[in-house]
Write a protein that holds these residues in place. Structure first.
Motif, PDB file in Angstrom:
ATOM      1  N   GLU A 120      33.287 -40.630   0.375  1.00  0.00           N
ATOM      2  CA  GLU A 120      32.347 -39.519   0.452  1.00  0.00           C
ATOM      3  C   GLU A 120      32.018 -39.253   1.913  1.00  0.00           C
ATOM      4  O   GLU A 120      31.693 -40.181   2.652  1.00  0.00           O
ATOM      5  N   ILE A 121      32.088 -37.988   2.320  1.00  0.00           N
ATOM      6  CA  ILE A 121      31.885 -37.656   3.738  1.00  0.00           C
ATOM      7  C   ILE A 121      30.520 -38.127   4.207  1.00  0.00           C
ATOM      8  O   ILE A 121      30.352 -38.661   5.299  1.00  0.00           O
ATOM      9  N   VAL A 122      29.498 -37.939   3.376  1.00  0.00           N
ATOM     10  CA  VAL A 122      28.168 -38.535   3.544  1.00  0.00           C
ATOM     11  C   VAL A 122      27.692 -38.900   2.146  1.00  0.00           C
ATOM     12  O   VAL A 122      28.210 -38.385   1.156  1.00  0.00           O
ATOM     13  N   HIS A 123      26.718 -39.780   2.064  1.00  0.00           N
ATOM     14  CA  HIS A 123      26.268 -40.242   0.754  1.00  0.00           C
ATOM     15  C   HIS A 123      25.206 -39.302   0.173  1.00  0.00           C
ATOM     16  O   HIS A 123      24.018 -39.599   0.175  1.00  0.00           O
ATOM     17  N   ASN A 124      25.682 -38.152  -0.327  1.00  0.00           N
ATOM     18  CA  ASN A 124      24.777 -37.246  -1.012  1.00  0.00           C
ATOM     19  C   ASN A 124      25.557 -36.467  -2.065  1.00  0.00           C
ATOM     20  O   ASN A 124      26.559 -35.808  -1.761  1.00  0.00           O
ATOM     21  N   ARG A 125      25.081 -36.530  -3.304  1.00  0.00           N
ATOM     22  CA  ARG A 125      25.805 -35.934  -4.432  1.00  0.00           C
ATOM     23  C   ARG A 125      25.931 -34.424  -4.277  1.00  0.00           C
ATOM     24  O   ARG A 125      27.010 -33.854  -4.504  1.00  0.00           O
ATOM     25  N   TYR A 126      24.846 -33.762  -3.867  1.00  0.00           N
ATOM     26  CA  TYR A 126      24.863 -32.309  -3.723  1.00  0.00           C
ATOM     27  C   TYR A 126      25.896 -31.882  -2.675  1.00  0.00           C
ATOM     28  O   TYR A 126      26.679 -30.951  -2.894  1.00  0.00           O
ATOM     29  N   VAL A 127      25.895 -32.556  -1.528  1.00  0.00           N
ATOM     30  CA  VAL A 127      26.825 -32.219  -0.448  1.00  0.00           C
ATOM     31  C   VAL A 127      28.269 -32.408  -0.901  1.00  0.00           C
ATOM     32  O   VAL A 127      29.138 -31.552  -0.682  1.00  0.00           O
ATOM     33  N   GLU A 161      29.525 -32.443  -3.979  1.00  0.00           N
ATOM     34  CA  GLU A 161      29.928 -31.458  -4.995  1.00  0.00           C
ATOM     35  C   GLU A 161      30.150 -30.087  -4.375  1.00  0.00           C
ATOM     36  O   GLU A 161      31.067 -29.354  -4.761  1.00  0.00           O
ATOM     37  N   ARG A 162      29.324 -29.722  -3.407  1.00  0.00           N
ATOM     38  CA  ARG A 162      29.487 -28.428  -2.734  1.00  0.00           C
ATOM     39  C   ARG A 162      30.818 -28.365  -1.989  1.00  0.00           C
ATOM     40  O   ARG A 162      31.551 -27.370  -2.079  1.00  0.00           O
ATOM     41  N   LEU A 163      31.154 -29.428  -1.259  1.00  0.00           N
ATOM     42  CA  LEU A 163      32.417 -29.444  -0.519  1.00  0.00           C
ATOM     43  C   LEU A 163      33.606 -29.513  -1.469  1.00  0.00           C
ATOM     44  O   LEU A 163      34.660 -28.928  -1.206  1.00  0.00           O
ATOM     45  N   ARG A 164      33.427 -30.215  -2.580  1.00  0.00           N
ATOM     46  CA  ARG A 164      34.509 -30.277  -3.584  1.00  0.00           C
ATOM     47  C   ARG A 164      34.809 -28.873  -4.103  1.00  0.00           C
ATOM     48  O   ARG A 164      35.975 -28.496  -4.289  1.00  0.00           O
ATOM     49  N   ALA A 165      33.771 -28.098  -4.330  1.00  0.00           N
ATOM     50  CA  ALA A 165      33.952 -26.725  -4.821  1.00  0.00           C
ATOM     51  C   ALA A 165      34.659 -25.853  -3.793  1.00  0.00           C
ATOM     52  O   ALA A 165      35.331 -24.874  -4.148  1.00  0.00           O
ATOM     53  N   MET A 166      34.532 -26.196  -2.513  1.00  0.00           N
ATOM     54  CA  MET A 166      35.187 -25.436  -1.445  1.00  0.00           C
ATOM     55  C   MET A 166      36.652 -25.824  -1.273  1.00  0.00           C
ATOM     56  O   MET A 166      37.413 -25.108  -0.620  1.00  0.00           O
ATOM     57  N   GLY A 167      37.052 -26.990  -1.822  1.00  0.00           N
ATOM     58  CA  GLY A 167      38.446 -27.398  -1.711  1.00  0.00           C
ATOM     59  C   GLY A 167      38.668 -28.782  -1.132  1.00  0.00           C
ATOM     60  O   GLY A 167      39.805 -29.167  -0.851  1.00  0.00           O
TER      61      GLY A 167
END
Length: 319
Positions: A48-55, A57-63
């Motif tokens: 995980e780029i940083v330890h935050n679920r929201y961050v 998931e957001r980056l995952r949605a971007m690709g």
């Protein structure tokens, strides 16, 4: 007749400052965003780029595609190393496979890596104060050969540590620890090894220290303290501990507003709110909005200190 309007109970929200994203987290997220922009999706991210679920998931949605090890990445796609740092073997493997990789290691973590190497080159035995299994600890210990670094998690570990040469020892620390807990361990080490070599500047990063100080300014006045952050975020967990230790009536770690339990606020008049260094401000606002649905909320920001730190992005993403 219309039913009488029952006024909502007032609730004071003390908002700690600074809170949320630090410069290292902001830089790491930008590296992934710009890599996707420049190279297209998918861009792989080791851990995980940083330890935050929201961050995440957001980056995952971007690709972004998150993996644990490099062998899960195809050689023809970019890979980003997380803000926590990686063992030396990871970039070595990426180079051997001729991969394009971007290192998002926080510069303050890289500073610890450099210090550890310096102590090793000087022939010192190194102890690292930190939490076993945390990726930052794995990355720091992985800068040096196996056995060169001994991990110390508690005062008891410090008292049990037996170096080869008590006069030739150095220590470093994980950057996201509790300031108080770490100082107790350092004191135990210094009592046993007066000549122990210390970091040039404290390893616990400015953002961790500042967020803990900010929590101390609001904790005693807070019937309930809310810390926005994910359960695997070391610095967020430390904020909960510091809050409890500093007098908060209750202290809870929540990912976002969905984690709120209104039973916590039955008798509360004042709620403290902060966020770990990897939690975005949108989550803080979401909690305030959720509280405002039930209570007559008044928000007061309490600032412990200003932050002006920023870190440059890799040149390849700026050009």
């Amino acid at each position: 007749m219309n039913a009488p309007v029952v006024p909502r109970r007032p609730l004071k929200v003390l908002l700690a400052a600074p809170r949320g994203f630090c410069a290292g987290v902001d830089r790491a997220i930008q590296i992934v965003e710009r890599a996707i922009e420049k190279y297209g999706a998918p861009v792989y991210v080791r851990h995980e780029i940083v330890h935050n679920r929201y961050v995440v998931e957001r980056l995952r949605a971007m690709g972004a595609v998150f993996v644990e090890e490099l062998d899960e990445c195809p050689a023809d796609r970019p890979v980003v190393f997380s803000a926590h740092g990686v063992p030396k073997s990871v970039p070595a493997e990426a180079q051997a496979r001729q991969m394009l990789y971007l290192d998002a290691t926080c510069p303050l973590v890289s500073k610890v890596h450099v210090e550890a190497q310096r102590h090793y080159d000087a022939g010192r035995e190194i102890v690292l104060i930190g939490h076993a299994g945390h990726p930052e600890v794995v990355g720091t210990m992985g800068q040096l050969p196996d056995g060169a670094v001994t991990l110390i998690e508690t005062v008891e570990d410090a008292l049990a540590f037996t170096p080869r040469d008590p006069g030739n020892v150095a220590f470093a620390t994980q950057t996201t620890l509790s300031v108080e807990d770490t100082s107790e361990i350092v004191e135990a080490l210094r009592a046993r090894f007066p000549a122990i070599a210390a970091p040039h500047k404290e390893d616990i990063c400015y953002a961790t220290t500042n967020r803990q100080e900010a929590v101390k300014t609001i904790a005693a006045a807070s019937d309930v303290l809310l810390v926005l952050g994910s359960a695997n975020s070391s610095n967020s967990l430390r904020l909960v501990e510091v809050g409890r230790r500093s007098g908060a009536g209750q202290a809870h770690l929540i990912d976002d507003a969905s984690g709120l339990d209104l039973a916590w606020f039955e008798t509360a008049r004042t709620v403290g709110v902060t966020a770990g260094a990897s939690a975005p401000e949108v989550l803080v606002q979401g909690v305030i909005d959720r509280l405002a649905e039930t209570f007559d909320v008044e928000v007061e920001e309490i600032s412990a200190r200003e932050e002006t730190v920023s870190f440059k992005l890799p040149r390849v993403l700026v050009a």
